[in-house]
Design an enzyme around this catalytic site. Structure first.
Site, PDB file in Angstrom:
ATOM      1  NE  ARG A  23      -1.551  -1.523   3.655  1.00  0.00           N
ATOM      2  CZ  ARG A  23      -1.799  -1.568   4.958  1.00  0.00           C
ATOM      3  NH1 ARG A  23      -3.000  -1.280   5.423  1.00  0.00           N
ATOM      4  NH2 ARG A  23      -0.853  -1.902   5.802  1.00  0.00           N
ATOM      5  CD  GLN A  46       1.908  30.919  16.613  1.00  0.00           C
ATOM      6  OE1 GLN A  46       1.665  31.513  17.652  1.00  0.00           O
ATOM      7  NE2 GLN A  46       2.595  31.463  15.635  1.00  0.00           N
ATOM      8  CG  ASN A  48       3.541  29.336  12.635  1.00  0.00           C
ATOM      9  OD1 ASN A  48       2.465  29.714  13.074  1.00  0.00           O
ATOM     10  ND2 ASN A  48       4.664  29.475  13.312  1.00  0.00           N
ATOM     11  NE  ARG A  59       8.454  32.325   3.048  1.00  0.00           N
ATOM     12  CZ  ARG A  59       7.405  33.136   3.140  1.00  0.00           C
ATOM     13  NH1 ARG A  59       7.235  33.902   4.193  1.00  0.00           N
ATOM     14  NH2 ARG A  59       6.508  33.170   2.175  1.00  0.00           N
ATOM     15  CG  HIS A  62      13.006  34.956  10.528  1.00  0.00           C
ATOM     16  ND1 HIS A  62      12.178  34.357   9.602  1.00  0.00           N
ATOM     17  CD2 HIS A  62      13.431  36.102   9.953  1.00  0.00           C
ATOM     18  CE1 HIS A  62      12.101  35.122   8.526  1.00  0.00           C
ATOM     19  NE2 HIS A  62      12.852  36.183   8.716  1.00  0.00           N
ATOM     20  CE  LYS A  72      11.344  29.280  14.475  1.00  0.00           C
ATOM     21  NZ  LYS A  72      11.959  30.124  13.454  1.00  0.00           N
ATOM     22  CG  HIS A 119      14.395  28.092  10.950  1.00  0.00           C
ATOM     23  ND1 HIS A 119      13.236  28.488  10.325  1.00  0.00           N
ATOM     24  CD2 HIS A 119      14.709  26.882  10.447  1.00  0.00           C
ATOM     25  CE1 HIS A 119      12.859  27.530   9.480  1.00  0.00           C
ATOM     26  NE2 HIS A 119      13.736  26.553   9.533  1.00  0.00           N
ATOM     27  CE1 TYR A 132       9.583  28.023  10.042  1.00  0.00           C
ATOM     28  CE2 TYR A 132       7.641  27.974   8.660  1.00  0.00           C
ATOM     29  CZ  TYR A 132       8.947  28.371   8.881  1.00  0.00           C
ATOM     30  OH  TYR A 132       9.594  29.128   7.945  1.00  0.00           O
ATOM     31  CD  GLU A 143       9.663  40.491  14.527  1.00  0.00           C
ATOM     32  OE1 GLU A 143       9.599  39.577  13.694  1.00  0.00           O
ATOM     33  OE2 GLU A 143       8.946  41.494  14.489  1.00  0.00           O
ATOM     34  CE  LYS A 167      10.416  41.651  10.497  1.00  0.00           C
ATOM     35  NZ  LYS A 167       9.202  41.166  11.161  1.00  0.00           N
ATOM     36  CG  ASP A 168      13.599  37.885   5.905  1.00  0.00           C
ATOM     37  OD1 ASP A 168      13.390  38.256   7.077  1.00  0.00           O
ATOM     38  OD2 ASP A 168      13.100  36.850   5.431  1.00  0.00           O
TER      39      ASP A 168
END
Length: 187
Positions: A23, A46, A48, A59, A62, A72, A119, A132, A143, A167-168
């Site tokens: 299967r 949380q 994400n 990305r 962070h 994470k 990360h 995440y 942050e 921003k990054d």
């Protein structure tokens, strides 16, 4: 699950142990008991999802500072990414060192990122989804970001980025952040 500790203490690559038959296969992508056996935090608060349209979307890098640090568990559910973490724990033997791991929808591999790590990732395919599970709520004032190409880390990305948020792109060099906070990165 198969837990492989990386050169960065506390960071693990986690592979699904597959039980295969005609299967397909069955395996666990999370087991609280197994995580606890390795001393890994698993109090998920949380979940994400990151959707990325184009190959070469970057990305990162962070993290959140104490007391809002987050652990994470990262997995690519569609497409492929090169996932990078940097040890930002000043007292660690591997402080400012990084690793990169290819996570794909096909390999079912996950990366466990402990508190105190920055990360980020770059997509290796169009239309890539990343999930995440994190142990802390997003806290805007906590942050911190580091530039993806900061010479202090010398990350070797497998491809050149084509999409990076303003921003990054605007994250300062590590040296500037260090001077600004006078070594209080994780207080």
């Amino acid at each position: 699950m198969i837990f492989t500790e990386t050169k960065l203490k506390g960071a693990y690559i986690i592979d699904v142990k597959r039980i295969e038959d005609e299967r397909g296969f069955f395996g666990r992508s999370f087991c609280q008991k197994e995580f606890e056996e390795f001393g890994l935090t698993n109090d998920i608060r949380q979940a994400n999802v990151s959707y990325n349209k184009k190959k070469g979307t970057l990305r990162g890098m962070h993290m959140q500072l104490a007391p809002n640090e987050e652990t994470k568990l990262v997995r690519c559910t569609r497409g492929a990414i090169y996932d990078v973490i940097i040890d930002m724990r000043p007292d660690s033997e591997t402080y400012k060192q990084w690793i990169g791991v290819e996570l794909t929808a096909d390999n079912y591999r996950m990366l466990f990122v402990p508190e105190g790590f920055a990360h980020g990732f770059i997509t290796l395919e169009d239309n890539t989804d990343v999930t995440y599970n994190v142990t802390e709520f997003y806290t805007p004032g906590a942050e911190r970001g580091y530039r993806w190409n900061d010479p202090a880390f010398n990350i070797q990305w497998p491809i050149e980025p084509v999409v990076i948020s303003e921003k990054d792109q605007a994250h300062p060099d590590f040296e500037e952040v260090s001077k600004e906070t006078e070594g209080k990165l994780l207080v």
